[in-house]
Design an enzyme around this catalytic site. Structure first.
Site, short mmCIF file in Angstrom:
data_model
loop_
_atom_site.label_atom_id
_atom_site.label_comp_id
_atom_site.label_asym_id
_atom_site.label_seq_id
_atom_site.Cartn_x
_atom_site.Cartn_y
_atom_site.Cartn_z
CD GLN A 56 -1.38 0.09 3.70
OE1 GLN A 56 -2.55 0.40 3.45
NE2 GLN A 56 -0.94 -0.13 4.91
CG ASN B 29 3.36 0.21 4.33
OD1 ASN B 29 2.26 -0.12 3.91
ND2 ASN B 29 3.74 -0.06 5.56
CG HIS C 22 -3.71 6.00 4.10
ND1 HIS C 22 -3.94 4.91 3.31
CD2 HIS C 22 -3.79 5.55 5.37
CE1 HIS C 22 -4.16 3.84 4.08
NE2 HIS C 22 -4.09 4.22 5.33
CE1 TYR D 239 -3.22 0.11 16.16
CE2 TYR D 239 -4.29 0.80 14.12
CZ TYR D 239 -3.34 0.03 14.77
OH TYR D 239 -2.55 -0.81 14.06
CE1 TYR D 240 -5.19 3.45 10.75
CE2 TYR D 240 -7.00 2.59 12.06
CZ TYR D 240 -6.06 2.42 11.05
OH TYR D 240 -5.97 1.25 10.36
CD GLN D 241 -5.47 11.87 18.85
OE1 GLN D 241 -6.68 11.73 18.71
NE2 GLN D 241 -4.96 12.97 19.36
NE ARG D 242 -0.80 3.37 17.21
CZ ARG D 242 -0.32 3.03 16.02
NH1 ARG D 242 0.94 3.22 15.73
NH2 ARG D 242 -1.10 2.49 15.11
CG HIS E 87 -9.68 2.69 9.70
ND1 HIS E 87 -9.48 1.38 9.35
CD2 HIS E 87 -8.80 3.41 8.97
CE1 HIS E 87 -8.51 1.31 8.45
NE2 HIS E 87 -8.09 2.52 8.19
#
Lengths: 720, 720
Positions: free
Chosen positions: B129, B132, B185, B240-243, B396
């Site tokens: 993806q 990365n 992203h 989790y995505y905040q991190r 998410h």
């Protein structure tokens, strides 16, 4: 009298000074080493809270976990701690409170009959089982001993005559069916009775404790030392009860040594008491006792029994390795022995405990089988293969001859359920063993060993099991190929089975491989089941399982099978594999079982009306209609998952093939790794150390001496 | 050029000295503070191992967890670390190795097309993806920047032209569908592109990163700062995505601040970048991120993103509370900002992080709902009630409006499944989200909130959910009666529901009580299900369950219900209770649901062909055929089980009654404790802070102002 009680409280090597007559000034608390100072502070908080709460000695009513049960436990702790605090500080309030508590018991105790919540154990007076009464007495005598000489004669007499002596009488002459056994309940009784005897100067009590009610020596403490431990200091009931049993052994031994040094009790039977302490430490992983037989999984070296044992053993040996255990425990006891441990730990004298492989012979003669521990690192939490080739272990023993477990840095990997019990949780049948302890936890199928025709070993009759030892045939404790070979005949009427468990260190692999060769031989046709209970989440398998996705049947009707849900069942030609993950590591279990083997994935928890069981996965290899069967299995720990770094390496197995064939009178196993290299392991039927053997692999003759040969074969050649 | 790269690497408040031109001597490593010295040592081990292994830049092939995936990740880390080590030590081998790696990418990269393992994400070049690939560029630029001026011009040009610029072009003009989003992203892409732009002195890249490909400001980094965080610094996708999102935000912000200080980026939108860092720390328990929405449960503050965030935030604020977080992390970054953190931590400047209750408004304007955190202690691992009254959270997001969680010293008690995913485990679908993430983990029934007619909120359509905010009606963050009241209309076509969650501190109880009043109102007749997912072992219940002991059916057909095994179903008149145990504590869940409610005990794991699901218990309260329904539930943590001391206290509940009735426009709840005292809690429908209310209880008028009244009624009287 002063001498007796001072000695009672002192570590064996400390001078027998009359400490009670000269209590230390309160200010001296500031000079204690940190470990001991913390205990003194903790005890002061507890006892001062008890003083504020006032004396509370309720009429016994509740089973384990209930209020009166817990209150009497709190009270014996307060008596013990308050006594020590008085000895250490000389502060009057401690003496007064301990006296008042004991006087309250002097009012209550003589009128008590059997405990109303008694169940299937021998009832006590204060507690539902007399065992707890013994523990009460062991603690109470140690606390009372520290204040007794300072009491007014009338108070002393009331406590002597209405508490200590009647308790000791109840636990000796009043309970012959307890104290006369060769069993840990009897050891606690002996310790309580013996300590009371020394304190009261009552030779009769001491002699009954040491040599039995008839003083013949056929029962009593010394006989227990002869019979309950193997020559290696292993306790027949297993690690959990070894821990539990230890406290009365060491506390009473220290008292015997102080009061009758001429008995040289620490040298008795080649130093069996100290061996038992060392072995107790060895039968742990990461500080937690191996949960063999009836055992709670959460028991560690951080328990009162081991604080006493370590302090007394250090006093008797000055072995600095005990200090590192005390450091891990983070606790010690309030006695002079505990103070010494704390002081010498603070002085930096500790050495690491030398964890190593051990073969612990079982049975009074050490020849009734063995518990084998194979370790590849001198490390409390490193790889540990456990082969349970021991005796039945009396009523707390499980039907799991030749069972095995595996531990490593992620914890328990190949597991034992332990006991079905919620200790002290009243809603769970008063904290007692649950019905599922018999129906599941002790059944053979709940273990990682062979089940024939869905029956437990010895048809689930532990008394039958007691008569049949296991045969430990061979073992190697060091080097890259550690192993144990054992055999059991008689667990089933017409099937004998033998198991070789090997821990193979392999160049280039970070973790050892565990190879398991189990061979059952018998008359007639049988169903052979070999379960593997593991801890972790299933990642994948090359077995095509017929999954039970929307209805989940039960595997069987009885002998533990009724507690197993079936998640899926499948077959695979050739080698089969199941991979799971636990913590940061992957585990692949490779199997080369007999042709026709089916693989069943199960989970415990069926037919469990009270939600008493934990739900844990297992994989069962099953062969039907076989006379003989050989299961060859290989556990491969591999890879690493790192949640912080978000990296994963080697999540797939390095072992690509596992083959097995008979070569003459030996089993030949070939393990192929992903780089094409191979390891040949050959296990001969003849276990004689001097026997010479050879096999031919790929046209190459491989020769070895003794039961096990191992040959690392490079891709294009062979090297030994 | 030297200035640019120095600034890029420097914390905002450090002087912009040309560090690369004057590398520190190797010996200076000995003067680093311990935290930084450990990072330098670790990086040296990693990079030296990479040097020994040689350059390995494989052609991209594998998905997440596979070899080429992990190797390219290792390589960007080596580039980052090698660059920092060269800056710190001036040692030539670090420069050479980073250069050789980048030159190998210069050979490989220009010829790459879309990654062959691409699945449902936008494919990258090096990774499956493109996300990365962005992470690669962010790291590579920071490492390359540290060696770039020391390179021969030809090498520099090759790397600029064949690696950095084409990567930046691919991630900007080449991927408009990524960088043009308002999504994490895109933030990673912006950060990579912008850092590359500053390094190459390419204003066009910088402007596209800041303001979008068309430079209009409708997309790009600044717009992301406007839209992705609420004014309280809460990130719409959840903790989790905040991190995950944080790293590109803080790293790019630090670079903007260094290169264009006139933008005052750390003051942008009232300091949103630093608010985001603080909020990220607040949305944790015991250091682990709350697993709301798609989230791995094992993510903690010990991750690369937070090492960067803490170091940069400390540099920007000098708030000593960040130092205590760095201390807990035990890690920092290799940059000058990380060195400062380590130095000042070693100097003892840290202060505890002030954990407290928070109401984090959600949505760009902070008015689309909220995440409410109620804490009774300023403690990372103390009691924490989480009310998830937030927005959908994009793709998410889970369908869990008005969900709640509870944590305390034993860990997660009332739980969220998080994501169905095994990150980076190749055998689990390449480490990607699993099918069960949609079919189970995001479904409403997998959460602790109302399910109507077995449907997920918004019929499981997250885009529909995006349009519907939650209404946070009221909250109180302090005092003995903390609470949150919220409402959601539109999750179901004709049912609106409102929930009051209260954390009650009660004299004499060691732990707070959690009271939950959930009221659904709607047209028509519905099935209302209220699940409670909990962690622990069931101890007992006063519900007579019809247990599914020997066959285990599935609860439903779809929307997550197909994944629930039924363990039992029962009814009870009046208050019902289920008690479980986790770690050292007991939890009783008391329920006063509508008449006719059935109670269903379930476990996740049905219809899970690949063993992808964890098996976790839940209790569902179910009412059928109701138009309106009010569920009143009370979670009572109590007692203590101590395995070491073998003591158990208060294993049974202290709450003996729970009653509920409507009193005018308010819900009245009466909680009776074992000592006979009662607590009356009244929650008015009118949530206006100034509204005055009163009810009559036992003939006594109780009056209060605002939505919630609480009255502690002694056995024989009342006190406010």
């Amino acid at each position: 009298m002063t001498r007796t009680l001072a000695l009672l409280l002192a570590a064996a090597t400390l001078p027998a000074v009359p400490v009670v007559a000269q209590p230390a000034p309160a200010a001296s608390a500031q000079t204690y080493a940190p470990l001991f100072a913390a205990e003194v502070d903790r005890a002061k908080r507890d006892v001062d809270a008890s003083i504020r709460a006032g004396v509370n000695v309720p009429v016994p009513k509740d089973p384990g976990g209930g209020f009166t049960h817990e209150q009497h436990k709190r009270n014996y702790r307060t008596i013990f701690e308050g006594g020590q605090l008085y000895r250490l500080t000389g502060e009057r309030r401690y003496l007064d409170h301990v006296r008042d508590l004991l006087l309250a018991y002097a009012d209550l105790y003589p009128g008590l009959g059997p405990h109303p919540a008694a169940a299937n154990q021998v009832p006590g007076r204060l507690f539902w089982q007399s065992l707890n009464d013994s523990v009460f007495l062991v603690n109470a005598v140690q606390g009372y001993g520290a204040i007794r000489d300072a009491l007014a004669p009338a108070d002393r007499k009331r406590i002597d005559d209405n508490v200590i002596r009647p308790m000791a009488r109840f636990l000796s002459d009043g309970s012959p069916e307890v104290i006369g056994r060769i069993h840990n309940h009897a050891t606690w009784a002996c310790a309580g009775v013996g300590l009371a005897g020394y304190l009261l100067g009552d030779r009769d009590l001491v002699d009954k404790a040491l040599k039995g009610l008839d003083k013949s020596g056929k029962t009593g403490f010394l006989r227990q030392l002869d019979l309950l431990f193997s020559p290696d200091g292993y306790y027949a009931e297993g690690p959990y009860y070894q821990r539990y049993a230890l406290q009365p052994f060491v506390v009473f031994a220290a008292a015997i040594d102080a009061n009758e040094p001429e008995r040289r009790i620490f040298e008795y039977r080649d130093g069996i008491v100290l061996k038992a302490v060392r072995t107790a430490i060895d039968v742990t992983h990461d500080g937690f006792f191996l949960p063999l037989n009836d055992a709670m999984r959460d028991k560690s070296l951080r328990t009162e029994e081991l604080y006493h044992a370590v302090a007394i053993a250090y006093g008797a040996t000055k072995d600095p390795a005990f200090l590192s255990i005390a450091g891990w425990q983070g606790h010690t006891v309030l006695t002079p022995a505990g103070e010494t441990v704390a002081t010498e730990l603070a002085a930096g004298k500790q050495k690491p405990w030398p964890f190593a492989s051990r073969l612990l012979g079982d049975g009074p003669d050490g020849k009734q089988g063995a518990l084998v521990l194979l370790r590849s690192k001198a490390d409390a939490s490193g790889p540990l293969l456990v082969a349970k080739n021991s005796v039945q272990g009396m009523g707390h023993g499980h039907f799991d001859r030749l069972n095995w477990l595996y531990y490593d840095e992620t914890g328990a990997v190949v597991t034992d359920y332990g006991a079905a019990r919620f200790l002290n949780v009243e809603a769970k049948r008063g904290g007692r063993y649950l019905p599922e302890n018999d129906s599941w936890a002790s059944a053979t199928v709940a273990h990682n060993t062979l089940v024939v025709d869905e029956q437990s070993h010895f048809a689930g009759d532990w008394k039958a099991g007691e008569k049949v030892p296991t045969r430990q045939l061979a073992a190697a404790l060091d080097g890259p190929t550690r192993y144990s070979i054992a055999e059991i005949a008689g667990a089933y009427k017409d099937v004998t089975f033998r198991r070789a468990l090997l821990m193979l260190e392999v160049d280039g692999l970070a973790n050892p491989l565990i190879l398991d060769i189990l061979r059952g031989t018998g008359g007639g046709r049988h169903r052979y089941d070999l379960p593997l209970h593991f801890s972790g989440h299933i990642i994948d398998s090359d077995i095509a399982f017929d999954r039970k996705l929307a209805e989940r049947p039960v595997l069987g009707k009885a002998n533990g099978y009724q507690h197993l849900w079936v998640d899926g069942e499948g077959t695979k030609a050739g080698k089969a594999r199941l991979t799971w993950m636990q913590g940061s590591r992957f585990y692949s279990y490779h199997m080369a079982p007999p042709a026709g083997t089916r693989f069943i994935v199960t989970e415990s928890g069926a037919n469990d009306p009270e939600f008493n069981l934990r739900r844990e996965p297992a994989l069962i290899q099953r062969v039907d209609g076989a006379a003989d069967a050989t299961f060859v299995s290989l556990l491969e720990p591999h890879g690493e998952y790192d949640a912080s770094a978000e990296t994963t390496v080697a999540s797939s197995a390095r072992v690509t093939a596992l083959e097995h064939r008979r070569e003459g009178d030996a089993a030949l196993v070939l393990i192929t790794l992903i780089d094409g290299s191979r390891i040949a392991v050959v296990v001969a039927d003849d276990v004689a150390a001097a026997a010479k053997h050879s096999v031919t692999v790929d046209g190459r003759a491989l020769a070895w001496t003794g039961p096990v040969g191992r040959f690392d074969l490079a891709r294009t050649g062979a090297k030994k």
